[in-house]
Design a protein around this motif. Structure first.
Motif, short mmCIF file in Angstrom:
data_model
loop_
_atom_site.label_atom_id
_atom_site.label_comp_id
_atom_site.label_asym_id
_atom_site.label_seq_id
_atom_site.Cartn_x
_atom_site.Cartn_y
_atom_site.Cartn_z
N LEU A 138 62.42 -23.71 -56.62
CA LEU A 138 61.99 -22.35 -56.93
C LEU A 138 60.73 -21.99 -56.16
CD1 LEU A 138 62.64 -22.31 -60.79
CD2 LEU A 138 63.81 -20.90 -59.08
N TRP A 139 59.82 -22.95 -56.03
CA TRP A 139 58.56 -22.70 -55.31
C TRP A 139 58.83 -22.33 -53.87
CZ3 TRP A 139 55.41 -24.49 -51.36
CH2 TRP A 139 54.05 -24.14 -51.43
N TRP A 140 59.73 -23.07 -53.20
CA TRP A 140 60.00 -22.83 -51.78
C TRP A 140 60.83 -21.58 -51.55
CZ3 TRP A 140 57.25 -24.74 -48.11
CH2 TRP A 140 56.65 -26.00 -48.25
N THR A 141 61.58 -21.13 -52.56
CA THR A 141 62.42 -19.94 -52.36
C THR A 141 61.82 -18.68 -52.97
OG1 THR A 141 63.69 -20.48 -54.35
CG2 THR A 141 64.54 -21.29 -52.25
N PRO A 163 63.00 -17.08 -47.24
CA PRO A 163 63.02 -15.72 -47.79
C PRO A 163 64.35 -15.42 -48.46
CG PRO A 163 63.30 -15.66 -45.41
CD PRO A 163 62.99 -17.10 -45.77
N PRO A 164 64.37 -14.54 -49.45
CA PRO A 164 65.61 -14.22 -50.18
C PRO A 164 66.77 -13.83 -49.27
CG PRO A 164 63.73 -13.28 -51.32
CD PRO A 164 63.20 -13.83 -50.02
N ALA A 165 66.48 -13.08 -48.20
CA ALA A 165 67.55 -12.62 -47.31
C ALA A 165 68.26 -13.77 -46.60
CB ALA A 165 67.00 -11.65 -46.27
N ALA A 166 67.61 -14.93 -46.51
CA ALA A 166 68.21 -16.08 -45.83
C ALA A 166 69.06 -16.94 -46.77
CB ALA A 166 67.12 -16.95 -45.21
N LEU A 167 69.08 -16.58 -48.05
CA LEU A 167 69.88 -17.30 -49.03
C LEU A 167 71.19 -16.57 -49.28
CD1 LEU A 167 67.03 -18.14 -51.56
CD2 LEU A 167 68.14 -19.73 -49.96
N ALA A 168 72.17 -17.30 -49.77
CA ALA A 168 73.47 -16.69 -50.08
C ALA A 168 73.43 -16.06 -51.46
CB ALA A 168 74.56 -17.75 -50.01
N SER A 169 74.16 -14.96 -51.62
CA SER A 169 74.34 -14.38 -52.95
C SER A 169 75.29 -15.27 -53.75
CB SER A 169 74.92 -12.97 -52.83
OG SER A 169 76.26 -13.03 -52.36
N ALA A 203 66.88 -11.65 -39.91
CA ALA A 203 65.74 -11.92 -39.04
C ALA A 203 65.36 -13.39 -39.13
CB ALA A 203 64.56 -11.04 -39.44
N ASN A 204 64.87 -13.94 -38.03
CA ASN A 204 64.44 -15.33 -38.03
C ASN A 204 63.38 -15.55 -39.10
OD1 ASN A 204 66.11 -16.29 -36.03
ND2 ASN A 204 64.64 -15.93 -34.39
N THR A 205 63.49 -16.66 -39.81
CA THR A 205 62.50 -17.00 -40.81
C THR A 205 61.15 -17.22 -40.13
OG1 THR A 205 64.22 -18.07 -42.12
CG2 THR A 205 61.95 -18.60 -42.68
N GLN A 206 60.10 -16.71 -40.72
CA GLN A 206 58.79 -16.79 -40.09
C GLN A 206 58.26 -18.23 -40.10
OE1 GLN A 206 55.87 -13.78 -41.12
NE2 GLN A 206 57.47 -12.42 -41.89
N ARG A 207 57.27 -18.46 -39.26
CA ARG A 207 56.61 -19.75 -39.16
C ARG A 207 55.10 -19.57 -39.36
NH1 ARG A 207 61.33 -20.85 -39.45
NH2 ARG A 207 62.45 -22.44 -38.24
N ARG A 208 54.43 -20.68 -39.65
CA ARG A 208 52.97 -20.64 -39.82
C ARG A 208 52.31 -20.25 -38.50
NH1 ARG A 208 50.59 -25.97 -41.69
NH2 ARG A 208 52.33 -26.97 -40.65
N PRO A 209 51.14 -19.60 -38.57
CA PRO A 209 50.42 -19.29 -37.34
C PRO A 209 50.12 -20.56 -36.55
CG PRO A 209 49.44 -18.17 -39.22
CD PRO A 209 50.44 -19.13 -39.78
N TYR A 248 68.95 -14.68 -55.07
CA TYR A 248 68.04 -13.57 -55.30
C TYR A 248 68.63 -12.24 -54.86
CZ TYR A 248 64.48 -17.15 -56.02
OH TYR A 248 63.76 -18.23 -56.48
N THR A 249 69.79 -12.27 -54.20
CA THR A 249 70.42 -11.04 -53.72
C THR A 249 71.83 -10.93 -54.28
OG1 THR A 249 71.24 -12.14 -51.73
CG2 THR A 249 69.09 -11.10 -51.58
N SER A 250 72.37 -9.72 -54.26
CA SER A 250 73.75 -9.49 -54.67
C SER A 250 74.55 -9.05 -53.46
CB SER A 250 73.79 -8.42 -55.78
OG SER A 250 73.21 -7.21 -55.31
N GLY A 251 75.80 -8.74 -53.68
CA GLY A 251 76.63 -8.27 -52.58
C GLY A 251 77.37 -9.41 -51.90
#
Length: 331
Positions: A189-192, A202-208, A317-323, A224-227
């Motif tokens: 849960l912490w990582w998602t 990010p939620p958009a990178a997970l499956a509904s 979109a590509n998942t972001q990375r640390r600076p 975290y998403t529907s559809g």
């Protein structure tokens, strides 16, 4: 004796930062990015950062090494595309097990089209958790991927249709077992659901829920998403690769991470979608189930789903990375 580099031959800090930034696009457990880079006297050092990964998930520490191996190979690919040949001294400090590699750079005469193609694959690659269509044609791709793995002394097996039901059942049992593990669930849960967009998934990178129900071999992430972004794919028809090593020694696991990088990039360059999976390697029962299916004595380290994504689905979109300032130290 190695000939010292002239200033014109040595990689600059600016060039190095650009290469490391691309290397950090490598996949890692829950996008934890468990690596640290130190540039000193013209040599780049790669260190594992075990503190960035939850110990209830990566119980053995192998997933940190896999992630760092992928980053190391991404670095070599990015360097080659920028005109730099790399030489790698792995585990250069025997008393420091987290010092994974020392990388030296030397200007190369030319950059091949293949080097550029792999670099572009780094920028396009993403972990796709949706159901896939079959990756046809497959035979030639399988041979090429197997040869890539062989270069890193890594065995590659493909779970065929006869073994898929047993693998799917073992995957479900694996995840059912962990539903009662409160510490593991908390880490997941912490990582998602992380407030910092530069780490985690990010939620958009997970499956509904609807999408995940049609992928039979997968980690049980929160939805975290529907559809449904791929309704025309009635079930996941991916090929599932198993990458295995002779044993769990640190050099072999690191090398498997390097092989994983090349497999993912080769698939991306070929227009295929991929999803690395390590959930079954975190419990003995899951790992043994995979080993029985491969028929090898070797240690399975990671699974990879390979297939074709739905054409009319816009890629996330590509998942972001640390600076880069958080991951690279220049001395």
């Amino acid at each position: 004796m190695t000939t010292p580099l002239t200033p014109q031959e040595a990689i600059s800090t600016t060039e190095l930062r650009a290469v490391v930034e691309i290397a950090c696009r490598a996949p890692s457990l829950h996008n934890s990015q468990p690596w640290r880079w130190v540039f000193e006297n013209g040599v780049l050092h790669l260190y594992a950062d075990h503190g960035r990964v939850g110990h209830h998930t990566d119980i053995t520490g192998n997933e940190v090494l896999l992630s760092c191996g992928a980053a190391l190979n991404h670095l070599r690919v990015a360097a080659a595309a920028a005109g730099w040949q790399t030489s790698v001294d792995r585990f250069p400090t025997p008393k420091n097990h987290d010092h994974l590699a020392a990388i030296a750079f030397r200007r190369t005469a030319e950059v091949s089209a293949h080097d550029r193609e792999l670099r572009e694959a780094i920028l396009r690659r993403r972990t796709d958790r949706l159901p896939f269509a079959a990756p046809e044609p497959w035979s030639k791709t399988e041979r090429e991927l197997s040869a890539l793995c062989h270069h890193f002394a890594v065995d590659m097996d493909v779970i065929d249709d006869s073994g898929r039901p047993a693998l799917a059942d073992a995957s479900r049992q694996n995840e059912q077992h962990r539903r009662d593990d409160a510490s593991y669930r908390y880490e997941l849960l912490w990582w998602t659901h992380h407030g910092d967009s530069s780490v985690g998934i990010p939620p958009a990178a997970l499956a509904s829920s609807a999408e995940a129900s049609r992928v039979d071999v997968a980690r049980d992430f929160p939805a975290y998403t529907s559809g449904d972004r791929a309704p025309q794919v009635e079930r996941d028809r991916s090929k599932i690769l198993v990458l295995s090593t002779f044993d769990d020694s640190r050099p072999n696991v690191l090398s498997c991470g390097e092989a994983l990088s090349r497999v993912l990039l080769a698939c991306t360059a070929a227009g295929l979608a991929t999803c690395p999976l390590t959930h079954m390697m975190e419990l003995h029962s899951g790992r043994e189930a995979v080993r029985r299916l491969t028929g090898r004595h070797a240690q399975p380290q990671v699974l990879v789903r390979v297939g074709r994504s739905v054409d009319d689905v816009s890629p996330a979109a590509n998942t972001q990375r640390r600076p880069i300032s958080d991951t690279l130290e220049v001395l």
